[in-house]
Design a protein around this motif. Structure first.
Motif, PDB file in Angstrom:
ATOM      1  N   GLY A 100       0.808  -1.220   0.000  1.00  0.00           N
ATOM      2  CA  GLY A 100       0.000   0.000   0.000  1.00  0.00           C
ATOM      3  C   GLY A 100       0.831   1.256   0.000  1.00  0.00           C
ATOM      4  O   GLY A 100       2.049   1.219  -0.164  1.00  0.00           O
ATOM      5  N   GLY A 101       0.138   2.382   0.192  1.00  0.00           N
ATOM      6  CA  GLY A 101       0.788   3.688   0.185  1.00  0.00           C
ATOM      7  C   GLY A 101       0.076   4.620  -0.774  1.00  0.00           C
ATOM      8  O   GLY A 101      -1.110   4.440  -1.066  1.00  0.00           O
ATOM      9  N   ALA A 102       0.809   5.607  -1.273  1.00  0.00           N
ATOM     10  CA  ALA A 102       0.169   6.662  -2.061  1.00  0.00           C
ATOM     11  C   ALA A 102       0.997   7.029  -3.290  1.00  0.00           C
ATOM     12  O   ALA A 102       2.226   6.994  -3.256  1.00  0.00           O
ATOM     13  N   LEU A 103       0.285   7.380  -4.366  1.00  0.00           N
ATOM     14  CA  LEU A 103       0.915   7.892  -5.590  1.00  0.00           C
ATOM     15  C   LEU A 103       0.384   9.301  -5.807  1.00  0.00           C
ATOM     16  O   LEU A 103      -0.814   9.539  -5.600  1.00  0.00           O
ATOM     17  N   MET A 104       1.260  10.199  -6.226  1.00  0.00           N
ATOM     18  CA  MET A 104       0.824  11.590  -6.405  1.00  0.00           C
ATOM     19  C   MET A 104       0.956  12.014  -7.861  1.00  0.00           C
ATOM     20  O   MET A 104       1.986  11.767  -8.495  1.00  0.00           O
ATOM     21  N   TYR A 105      -0.084  12.645  -8.376  1.00  0.00           N
ATOM     22  CA  TYR A 105      -0.100  13.154  -9.746  1.00  0.00           C
ATOM     23  C   TYR A 105      -0.284  14.669  -9.687  1.00  0.00           C
ATOM     24  O   TYR A 105      -1.098  15.166  -8.903  1.00  0.00           O
ATOM     25  N   ALA A 106       0.456  15.388 -10.533  1.00  0.00           N
ATOM     26  CA  ALA A 106       0.425  16.857 -10.449  1.00  0.00           C
ATOM     27  C   ALA A 106       0.068  17.475 -11.796  1.00  0.00           C
ATOM     28  O   ALA A 106       0.142  16.822 -12.841  1.00  0.00           O
ATOM     29  N   GLY A 107      -0.320  18.742 -11.753  1.00  0.00           N
ATOM     30  CA  GLY A 107      -0.672  19.468 -12.987  1.00  0.00           C
ATOM     31  C   GLY A 107      -2.167  19.362 -13.230  1.00  0.00           C
ATOM     32  O   GLY A 107      -2.724  18.255 -13.187  1.00  0.00           O
ATOM     33  N   GLU A 108      -2.818  20.489 -13.532  1.00  0.00           N
ATOM     34  CA  GLU A 108      -4.288  20.469 -13.603  1.00  0.00           C
ATOM     35  C   GLU A 108      -4.816  19.482 -14.645  1.00  0.00           C
ATOM     36  O   GLU A 108      -5.764  18.723 -14.396  1.00  0.00           O
ATOM     37  N   GLU A 109      -4.177  19.457 -15.815  1.00  0.00           N
ATOM     38  CA  GLU A 109      -4.675  18.569 -16.867  1.00  0.00           C
ATOM     39  C   GLU A 109      -4.540  17.101 -16.450  1.00  0.00           C
ATOM     40  O   GLU A 109      -5.454  16.288 -16.639  1.00  0.00           O
ATOM     41  N   GLN A 110      -3.383  16.809 -15.848  1.00  0.00           N
ATOM     42  CA  GLN A 110      -3.122  15.448 -15.382  1.00  0.00           C
ATOM     43  C   GLN A 110      -4.113  15.038 -14.280  1.00  0.00           C
ATOM     44  O   GLN A 110      -4.563  13.899 -14.232  1.00  0.00           O
TER      45      GLN A 110
END
Ligand code: FAD
Length: 468
Positions: free
Chosen positions: A220-230
């Motif tokens: 488990g854990g977390a993934l981070m996505y950035a940028g408004e379009e993304q």
């Protein structure tokens, strides 16, 4: 008239007699520790009870209920004190405080845990993990088992093993008549039905028995996505991904602001980001395989996913949710997530009232959705998603703005929502509680309330008024 104005005056001698009858202690206004004892997790709540009875066991709880009834004192019940609406404390009246009652016993052979009514999630996890066992509980270790379970109880094991309330085998309950009742499939089955989702309406639970499952290392854990379009694309991707999840996988998508932590590249600090947080409680290879599409999408700007102990996951959010901040939580069960709804969530987060504000999108289904609608009192099991807009802030001058934002998001979701989750209600009024149930369940709960608490002794909660 407020509860404080309605509270009858109780003589000092009567209070002294009550206090002497307890193994626990009593705190009153003016006593050292009164302000600490009346504080709850949500700093928006500032109430002043006439008495706080810190109970050491079931006998104290029985004595406190009888004392309150004899003296016409309104009763608030405290477990972990995490309820956002502040139901654990009242103005005037008595708080029956179970927080000293935190013992947990595990029977590893039967895979059963017995937890006292004031235990926190951390108390239960600590004892059960010693045997490589766990049951579904929430995501912050300081939350109370009582409030969480009685309202349902979402957690990282929910899609495999059901909600916390689905793992409840039995409970000991001090009912409104001041007597102890046992609730299970065999004893008082109607009460047992109502405790699994009906909140604190039917009495004070002094002990819970939970079914346990083998869980130790999870993926488990977390993934981070950035940028408004993304982020906009990521939410659409998450919708499809989560609907295809196996039961072992429980996930949440979270829109929030990247904190200035060293595990996040500095360029993202203070930016709106999308987190996908997950727990896979099955085979590690299968888990890796499940995470592959999440890693391929984007790719994520931060990847904190891997094998970890279950305890690590269960305490991962503890520092993110300290006591003493201000909160106004709302929630909406969703049968479907349209592109327009997802875009609305992003638009609202761009207009967020504070940097601590976030929106969670829980994927439900799995074992939660397979329990029959009438098997427990928990409502809206058929909704695949639950969205929680969570305005969080620290400055009281922001109260109006933050609450208005929460209400605005909730209003935008309402036309597409089937109801709200009892444990995420920021206000306590019977109309709000009603939204947590289908009509038939609500009617059954109101009739059950009439049987076990006909005069609504336990009304300082997400109340379901009795209806014979
Ligand atoms: P308290 O404020 O002590 O009590 C709330 C109400 O529960 C009382 O008014 C009373 O009606 C009832 N109650 C408490 N103790 C008893 C008892 N012994 N017998 C009978 N009634 C009792 N929910 C989830 O489902 N999953 C999560 O992951 C989750 N995470 C959370 C994280 C945080 C930081 C917070 C603040 C809340 C979270 N919640 C979660 C919501 C949580 O389930 C509710 O706030 C719940 O009411 C907390 O229970 P408590 O015992 O701490 O609350």
């Amino acid at each position: 008239m407020s509860e404080r104005e309605q509270t009858p005056q109780v003589g000092e001698a009567t209070i002294a007699e009550f206090s002497a009858s307890l193994r626990g202690t009593v705190t009153q206004p003016g006593d050292a520790g009164y302000d600490t004892a009346r504080a709850v997790w949500n700093d928006m709540i500032d109430r002043r009870p006439a008495l706080i009875a810190h109970c050491s066991g079931t006998a104290d709880v029985i004595a406190a209920v009888q004392f309150a009834r004899s003296n016409d004192l309104p009763i608030a019940v405290r477990g972990g004190g995490h309820n956002v609406a502040g139901n654990a404390v009242c103005d005037g009246g008595i708080v029956i405080d179970l927080s000293p009652m935190r013992a947990v016993q595990v029977d590893p052979a039967r895979r059963v845990a017995r937890a006292q009514g004031g235990a926190t999630l951390g108390d239960v996890d600590h004892e059960t993990q010693a045997f490589g066992l766990a049951t579904t509980l929430g995501m912050v270790s300081q939350t109370g088992v009582a409030g969480l379970t009685l309202g349902g109880g979402l957690g990282w094991l929910q899609r495999k093993y059901g909600l916390a309330c689905d793992n409840l085998i039995a409970a000991d309950v001090v009912t409104a008549n001041g007597q102890l009742a046992r609730a299970s499939a065999e004893e008082n089955p109607d009460l047992f039905w109502g405790l699994r989702g009906g909140g604190g309406n039917f009495g004070i639970v002094t002990s819970f028995e939970f079914r346990l499952h083998p869980v130790s290392t999870i993926f488990g854990g977390a993934l981070m996505y950035a940028g408004e379009e993304q982020i906009r694309k990521g939410l659409r991707f998450y919708r499809e991904f989560s609907l295809a999840e196996p039961d072992e996988l429980t996930t949440i998508a979270e829109l929030g602001v990247a904190p200035p932590e060293e595990y996040i590249p500095a360029e993202f600090h203070g930016q709106l980001v999308l987190w996908i947080v997950l727990c896979h409680c099955g085979d590690q290879e299968a888990a890796e395989e499940c995470a592959r599409p999440l890693r391929a999408f984007g790719p994520p700007a931060v990847d904190l996913v891997g094998p970890m102990s279950y305890m690590e996951l269960q305490t991962m959010y503890d520092t993110t949710f300290p006591a003493g901040q201000r909160h106004y939580w709302r929630s909406a069960y969703m049968r479907e997530l349209s592109d327009a709804t997802l875009d609305m969530l992003v638009d609202q987060m761009i207009k967020r009232p504070s940097e601590l504000t976030f929106i969670d999108l829980h994927h439900m289904g799995g074992a939660v959705g397979r329990v029959g609608a009438d098997a427990t009192a928990f409502g809206h099991r058929d909704a695949p998603f639950l969205i929680d807009p969570v305005p969080t802030w620290t400055d009281p001058t922001d109260d109006e703005r933050a609450v208005a934002w929460g209400r605005g998001v909730a209003a935008a979701l309402a036309p597409h929502s089937s109801g709200s989750y009892l444990n995420f209600l920021a206000v306590s009024d019977p109309e709000a509680s009603r939204t947590s149930y289908e009509a038939a369940t609500y009617e059954r709960l109101a009739a059950l309330k009439a049987k076990y608490d006909p005069t609504n002794v336990f009304h300082l909660n997400h109340n379901i008024p009795p209806r014979p």
